[in-house]
Enzyme design. Sequence first.
Site, PDB file in Angstrom:
ATOM      1  N   TYR A 147      -1.630 -11.628   0.137  1.00 41.98           N
ATOM      2  CA  TYR A 147      -1.811 -13.055  -0.167  1.00 41.98           C
ATOM      3  C   TYR A 147      -2.938 -13.579   0.711  1.00 41.98           C
ATOM      4  O   TYR A 147      -2.983 -13.291   1.909  1.00 41.98           O
ATOM      5  CB  TYR A 147      -0.514 -13.808   0.129  1.00 41.98           C
ATOM      6  CG  TYR A 147      -0.599 -15.306  -0.114  1.00 41.98           C
ATOM      7  CD1 TYR A 147      -0.753 -15.818  -1.406  1.00 41.98           C
ATOM      8  CD2 TYR A 147      -0.514 -16.216   0.941  1.00 41.98           C
ATOM      9  CE1 TYR A 147      -0.820 -17.189  -1.631  1.00 41.98           C
ATOM     10  CE2 TYR A 147      -0.576 -17.589   0.723  1.00 41.98           C
ATOM     11  CZ  TYR A 147      -0.727 -18.075  -0.569  1.00 41.98           C
ATOM     12  OH  TYR A 147      -0.793 -19.429  -0.786  1.00 41.98           O
ATOM     13  N   ASP A 242      -8.448 -10.338   6.388  1.00 41.98           N
ATOM     14  CA  ASP A 242      -7.701 -11.591   6.444  1.00 41.98           C
ATOM     15  C   ASP A 242      -6.622 -11.410   7.512  1.00 41.98           C
ATOM     16  O   ASP A 242      -5.565 -10.834   7.263  1.00 41.98           O
ATOM     17  CB  ASP A 242      -7.086 -11.908   5.076  1.00 41.98           C
ATOM     18  CG  ASP A 242      -6.307 -13.218   5.106  1.00 41.98           C
ATOM     19  OD1 ASP A 242      -6.054 -13.747   6.213  1.00 41.98           O
ATOM     20  OD2 ASP A 242      -5.955 -13.717   4.017  1.00 41.98           O
ATOM     21  N   LYS A 270      -2.967 -19.920  11.470  1.00 44.95           N
ATOM     22  CA  LYS A 270      -1.653 -19.863  12.134  1.00 44.95           C
ATOM     23  C   LYS A 270      -1.762 -19.933  13.658  1.00 44.95           C
ATOM     24  O   LYS A 270      -1.978 -20.991  14.214  1.00 44.95           O
ATOM     25  CB  LYS A 270      -0.892 -18.623  11.650  1.00 44.95           C
ATOM     26  CG  LYS A 270      -0.689 -18.688  10.111  1.00 44.95           C
ATOM     27  CD  LYS A 270       0.343 -17.732   9.589  1.00 44.95           C
ATOM     28  CE  LYS A 270       0.325 -17.680   8.077  1.00 44.95           C
ATOM     29  NZ  LYS A 270       1.402 -18.334   7.392  1.00 44.95           N
TER      30      LYS A 270
HETATM   31  N1  PMP Z   1      -3.952 -15.426   4.368  1.00 50.41           N
HETATM   32  C1  PMP Z   1      -2.788 -14.893   4.776  1.00 50.41           C
HETATM   33  C2  PMP Z   1      -2.764 -13.461   5.191  1.00 50.41           C
HETATM   34  C3  PMP Z   1      -1.644 -15.677   4.819  1.00 50.41           C
HETATM   35  O1  PMP Z   1      -0.481 -15.132   5.212  1.00 50.41           O
HETATM   36  C4  PMP Z   1      -1.714 -17.029   4.424  1.00 50.41           C
HETATM   37  C5  PMP Z   1      -0.502 -17.943   4.457  1.00 50.41           C
HETATM   38  N2  PMP Z   1       0.695 -17.418   4.767  1.00 50.41           N
HETATM   39  C6  PMP Z   1      -2.939 -17.531   4.015  1.00 50.41           C
HETATM   40  C7  PMP Z   1      -4.041 -16.715   3.996  1.00 50.41           C
HETATM   41  C8  PMP Z   1      -3.073 -18.949   3.577  1.00 50.41           C
HETATM   42  O2  PMP Z   1      -2.951 -19.783   4.671  1.00 50.41           O
HETATM   43  P1  PMP Z   1      -2.547 -21.327   4.474  1.00 50.41           P
HETATM   44  O3  PMP Z   1      -1.124 -21.336   4.048  1.00 50.41           O
HETATM   45  O4  PMP Z   1      -2.794 -21.919   5.819  1.00 50.41           O
HETATM   46  O5  PMP Z   1      -3.469 -21.886   3.439  1.00 50.41           O
END
Ligand code: PMP
Length: 432
Positions: A147, A242, A270
């Site tokens: 994701y 990511d 995060k």
């Molecule tokens: N990349 C990863 C690996 C994530 O786990 C997440 C959210 N859990 C995101 C992108 C998206 O981040 P956000 O919820 O802050 O938009």
Amino acid sequence: MSDAVTASSEDLFAQSVRYFPGGVNSPVRAFRAVGGTPVVVAEGRGAHVTDIEGRTYLDYVGSWGALLLGHAAPEVVAAIAQAAARGTTYGMATPYELELAGLIQDAFPSMERMRFVSSGTEAAMSSLRAARGFTGRSKVIKFAGCYHGHADSLLAQAGSGLATFGLPSSAGVTAGAVADTIVLPYNDPAAVREAFATRGDEIAAVIVEPVAANMGVVPPQRDFLPALREVTASAGALLIFDEVITGFRVARGGAQERYGIRPDLTCLGKIAGGGMPLAVYGGRADVMDVLAPLGPVYQAGTLSGNPLAVAAGAATLRRLAEPGVYDRLESLASRLEVGLREAAHRAGVRCAVVRLASMLTVFFTSGAPHDYTQAASADTDAFARFFHAMRERGVLLPPSQFEAWFVSLAHSAEDVTRTVSAAGEAFRAARR
Ligand code: PMP
């Protein structure tokens, strides 16, 4: 708020559905994957959250991995308060951004230039735009089960066969929006090689969670990340890690430090924002210099580099640079891993406890999954029973089989012991 604290979770949630679709501002909070009334949180402190009815839970959600120091860490709260007293946003450059950038670059030397944004979604979306702007190519490879936020082009699922183009995985996303997204299985270097062999000169980037955590924790097999590095470099495509979850989590310098791979671009979020809305993307200077105002790729944000978020991030990262932090997390989480495995074994439950650093998933599968198809074979009903049995015993897990539990520095050895003992009973309840 005085109304809220006297209401039951059911009452409050019934009010919420009048304002928010499904009663929530992000879908997983609605507990649809496990059923039951969602937890409505009044406050968090250390390793615990308390709901509006005054029930306190030992928390392994940790705001989905954002809180490596735990809830309301005093140094983070103080930093935010000090920053707020100087004003909450200016929409202009500040000196405060520099400290956070320095702390990030110290841990992630591959991030020669970076830009602050407000969510992981923006970081991933913008990193792809930069990659496409830099290479002049259109296609992007992502992996099933990873994701990267909810930008249209990344809401794609695998079509039939390898190296076919993605299909939208959400209504409202057009076939056109995902036409340049190629979805491949995780941990399958041969599929990546095949995609590059057939259309390598059209591929701008490969984006990957270097340790997948959004299908539950699925670590990379030994040859996967090196293969991605080698194939992208030889084809003139960019490798994007990511690390929104793994950054400052699986090591201070993230998966790239742990596995010794230098990606071209990295996304953070995060932990880097200390629990405030902040994310980052960055990497090679020559790539990042395509961004406006230097180059032709546009990306901007009213609240980007927000002083409260920057202060929370810096306070968090300062603490993570202290010695012993990651050893402590490793020792707590490994104790949890071993205890859960033993508890499942004693209860006669077949499951796989998969842990990397301070994140862990108990998969109700017969073996540890290596890709999304294997993860998706989990017995989600057994997970739901386990989740509720843990909740009844005061332990709050992420309300889905396909998420990671996060251990923080606020968790103690006693917390782990309590969790394992609750799990002993909960595994029996999950059996059926
Ligand atoms: N990349 C990863 C690996 C994530 O786990 C997440 C959210 N859990 C995101 C992108 C998206 O981040 P956000 O919820 O802050 O938009």
